[in-house]
Design a protein around this motif. Structure first.
Motif, PDB file in Angstrom:
ATOM      1  N   LYS A  99       0.817  -1.215   0.000  1.00  0.00           N
ATOM      2  CA  LYS A  99       0.000   0.000   0.000  1.00  0.00           C
ATOM      3  C   LYS A  99       0.851   1.266   0.000  1.00  0.00           C
ATOM      4  O   LYS A  99       0.536   2.241  -0.696  1.00  0.00           O
ATOM      5  CB  LYS A  99      -0.934   0.022   1.205  1.00  0.00           C
ATOM      6  N   LYS A 100       1.936   1.257   0.756  1.00  0.00           N
ATOM      7  CA  LYS A 100       2.786   2.448   0.800  1.00  0.00           C
ATOM      8  C   LYS A 100       3.358   2.751  -0.577  1.00  0.00           C
ATOM      9  O   LYS A 100       3.408   3.911  -1.000  1.00  0.00           O
ATOM     10  CB  LYS A 100       3.914   2.249   1.811  1.00  0.00           C
TER      11      LYS A 100
ATOM     12  N   ASP B 136       0.550   4.060  -2.905  1.00  0.00           N
ATOM     13  CA  ASP B 136       0.274   5.469  -2.597  1.00  0.00           C
ATOM     14  C   ASP B 136       1.381   6.360  -3.160  1.00  0.00           C
ATOM     15  O   ASP B 136       1.110   7.457  -3.668  1.00  0.00           O
ATOM     16  CB  ASP B 136       0.167   5.661  -1.081  1.00  0.00           C
TER      17      ASP B 136
ATOM     18  N   ASN C 236       0.829   6.806  -6.903  1.00  0.00           N
ATOM     19  CA  ASN C 236      -0.258   7.743  -7.197  1.00  0.00           C
ATOM     20  C   ASN C 236       0.179   9.179  -6.979  1.00  0.00           C
ATOM     21  O   ASN C 236      -0.125  10.066  -7.791  1.00  0.00           O
ATOM     22  CB  ASN C 236      -1.474   7.420  -6.323  1.00  0.00           C
ATOM     23  N   GLU C 237       0.895   9.418  -5.880  1.00  0.00           N
ATOM     24  CA  GLU C 237       1.353  10.775  -5.589  1.00  0.00           C
ATOM     25  C   GLU C 237       2.431  11.197  -6.582  1.00  0.00           C
ATOM     26  O   GLU C 237       2.462  12.350  -7.035  1.00  0.00           O
ATOM     27  CB  GLU C 237       1.882  10.838  -4.160  1.00  0.00           C
TER      28      GLU C 237
END
Length: 264
Positions: free
Chosen positions: A120-121, A124, A127-128
């Protein structure tokens, strides 16, 4: 681009053709280029990433990478290492370059990709990161057998990445010439790594060099011209490339100096 300024005639170079016999001379008809040119003793695959960052986002991008990428590098569950991560100083501006090594070849690459999709990290982070980039591209690379594997070195340093687009069918000749050339350029330990593309833009070669500073780079490169055989190598390899399509000075993120490059 090299400038041909030596006074020796072309016939002199033709006469010295047999003097430039190469290290590890290979027959291009007997096997795939990757088998002939790459190291046999390991099964490493490399990935180079070029990220063109929005100018106003470069600092935030560097901070984001610093927060996420070292954790992947350090996690033994991922069979990969972040060899280096840099920003371009001179050349294409607002660009980040990342070089990954996958110990175990394509299976290791697949394993890392599958695990990252569940991280997940990292998702994320992707995406960022996407909000900060103008464009990105990558290549999968193999390492030339005659270059040393990239290892940690004391810093700070500047690094020069020189990328060449070769004429199809000349990769073997290029490798044979540079197997000899790298012996000339190793005296000052400036050679970091040499790679050729497997997937992505084909017939591409990347040479990565390290210097203390720009003046050290100038002195080292000038000294190479005083070594016997260097002028011939430059002359003949110039004929095998279409163009030098990337030449840039890249610098490791200051806060990460000597942090990546996990050495085994």
């Amino acid at each position: 681009m090299y400038i041909w300024f030596h006074s020796r005639s072309l016939s002199a170079y033709q006469d010295s053709w047999f003097k430039s016999l190469f290290v590890r001379k290979v027959d291009p008809r007997k096997d795939a280029h990757s088998h002939l040119l790459a190291k046999k003793e390991d099964n490493n695959l490399y990935k180079i990433q070029f990220h063109n960052v929005k100018p106003e986002c470069l600092d935030a991008y560097n901070e984001l990478c610093e927060d996420v990428l070292p954790s992947i590098h350090a996690d033994p569950e991922y069979p990969c290492e972040l060899v280096g991560t840099w920003n371009t100083w001179y050349g294409e501006q607002d660009q980040a370059v990342h070089l990954w090594r996958y110990r175990g070849g394509y299976p290791a690459l697949t394993e890392v990709m599958n695990k990252l999709r569940q991280n997940k990290k990292f998702m994320d982070y992707r995406n960022e990161r996407g909000k900060m980039l103008l464009s990105r591209r990558n290549q999968l690379l193999l390492e030339f057998s005659f270059w040393n594997e990239p290892v940690p070195r004391p810093g700070p340093n500047i690094y020069e990445l020189r990328s060449y687009q070769l004429r199809p069918g000349t990769m073997i000749e290029w490798g044979n010439y540079w197997a000899r050339a790298i012996e000339i350029r190793q005296q000052n330990q400036e050679a970091v790594g040499g790679f050729f593309s497997q997937i992505g833009s084909l017939y591409t070669v990347h040479h990565l060099w390290a210097y203390k500073d720009l003046q050290s780079r100038e002195n080292t490169r000038n000294a190479a011209w005083q070594r016997d055989g260097w002028d011939e190598i430059v002359y003949y390899t110039e004929r095998e490339r279409i163009f030098l399509f990337r030449k840039g000075i890249i610098s490791r993120f200051e806060q990460n100096t000597n942090h990546y490059m996990r050495h085994h």
